[in-house]
Scaffold this active site. Structure first.
Site, PDB file in Angstrom:
ATOM      1  CG  ASP A  37     -15.416 -13.890  21.539  1.00 14.97           C
ATOM      2  OD1 ASP A  37     -14.320 -13.308  21.575  1.00 14.97           O
ATOM      3  OD2 ASP A  37     -16.127 -13.950  20.516  1.00 14.97           O
TER       4      ASP A  37
ATOM      5  CB  CYS B 271      -9.262  -9.597  20.033  1.00  8.22           C
ATOM      6  SG  CYS B 271     -10.009  -8.523  21.273  1.00  8.22           S
TER       7      CYS B 271
ATOM      8  CB  CYS C 188      -0.901   0.008   1.235  1.00  9.16           C
ATOM      9  SG  CYS C 188      -1.885   1.513   1.410  1.00  9.16           S
TER      10      CYS C 188
END
Length: 383
Positions: free
Chosen positions: A308, A335, A90
């Site tokens: 979670d 996460c 990018c």
């Protein structure tokens, strides 16, 4: 992709922003940067973006004063490059440009090794564990996903007055005009009112268009597979799905335990919880703060628990409520490796040990990594 912005605070001495130093790059650290230790007279730890461990670079300070314990910086010149350095796919990735990606300058395989290093270091430092970690690639529905590109199915831009789009600089409100985000899926959509339908392994899920759903096209099915492989739910078992979202795990757990089993799904977001009740008609669905719900309800034993939590983790009150249900196994979907490591340490205090760990590259080109940990109690006769 969310960006943190520096908090406004009183300067602690003379600003060092813009100063440059030549330095050897140390290990990767949690957060998408590497550690550099400047010698005297600065004697400072600097967290440097756009570098790779082992390189020699010129860094430019982006945040820091004489009174700060550490500084932040960008590697603006590479004097001795790592063999893993590549040209970013990018053109908007690099010092002073878009802050959405951390590792575009790193070969994809090495990105995963760096993420594994972070997970391993966090588990060692915060949980006292020595764990072998391999970060796995996750397939997608377009070929570019194999290259770490075109995986992000939801994307939010800054919309410019002339109709163009932009992204924020790292830790800034400044906007960089772009023509295209290279990690955005060809069909990526922006948050909007209403609901959409997602499909996972033949099951349909109604999801808020502006609510939470995994953004990598291969993530939902991969995570479900990892959780089911870890827990191995059996017909007739009872399952507690915490931070259940719209019921992704609950749906597959309900299928596994059958009519003789039971699934309870607890979710703090009321819209997601309502959709969970729609998506998993056989589950007992409760909307509310997970800690508060567990403190007042569902205090009977459960065979299995899925955790979670959001980025900050489950934390001690919830972990101890989970342990009180005496599950035979807990699948923890994380996460954030630091939050996972802290909570794994708390589970260990109560006799639940880390038995397996899978790390998944659901966010290529960024520092983020998803983990699925299996925790089991040391003595199965303690039920």
């Amino acid at each position: 992709m969310g960006h943190r912005h520096p908090r406004t605070r009183k300067p602690r001495g003379r600003s060092r922003v813009g100063e440059r130093f030549e330095a050897e790059v140390g290990p990767v650290a949690h957060g998408g940067h590497c550690v550099v230790r400047l010698p005297e007279p600065e004697s400072r730890v600097v967290f440097v973006r756009h570098a790779i461990p082992g390189e020699r670079v010129v860094l430019e300070v982006t945040e820091g004063t004489d009174g700060d314990r550490f500084w932040r910086a960008d590697a603006v010149e590479v004097l001795a490059a790592s063999p893993d350095r590549v040209v970013p796919p990018c053109p908007f990735a690099g010092p002073g440009l878009c802050g959405g990606c951390d590792f575009q300058h790193v070969r994809l395989g090495r990105q995963r090794e760096l993420k594994a290093d972070v997970v391993r270091e966090q588990l060692s430092r915060l949980a006292g564990l020595d764990v072998a970690v391999t970060v796995e690639g996750v397939p997608g529905d377009v070929p570019e996903v194999e290259l770490g590109l075109r995986w992000r199915t939801r994307q939010q831009y800054v919309h410019l007055a002339d109709g163009g789009i932009g992204m924020r600089r790292h830790r800034s409100r400044d906007v960089i005009r772009i023509d295209d985000c290279r990690i955005a899926h060809p069909d990526a959509r922006e948050p909007a009112p209403g609901t959409v339908v997602e499909e996972v392994d033949g099951r349909r899920f109604e999801v808020a268009a502006d609510g939470f759903w995994q953004v990598h096209p291969g993530a939902p099915q991969t995570l479900v597979g990892a959780v089911l492989d870890a827990l191995r739910p059996q017909p007739g078992e009872t399952c507690l799905d915490l931070y259940a979202g719209v019921g992704l795990f609950s749906r597959f757990l309900a299928d596994a335990v059958g009519e003789s089993g039971r699934v309870v799904a607890v979710e703090g977001d009321r819209q997601a919880s309502a959709l969970s009740a729609l998506n998993v008609s056989t589950a007992d669905v409760r909307a509310g703060d997970v800690g508060e719900v567990l403190a007042t309800a569902y205090d009977d034993p459960f065979d299995l628990v899925v955790l979670d939590p959001p980025r900050e983790g489950a934390r001690r009150p919830v972990v101890e409520q989970v342990v009180a249900r005496r599950p035979r196994a807990v699948a923890y979907v994380a996460c954030d490796p630091a939050a996972l490591a802290r909570d794994v340490g708390i589970f260990a205090e109560h006799g639940y040990l880390l038995r397996s760990l899978r790390a998944l590259d659901l966010f290529p080109m960024t520092h983020h990594v998803e983990c699925v940990a299996l925790l089991e109690k040391t003595d199965p006769d303690l039920r």
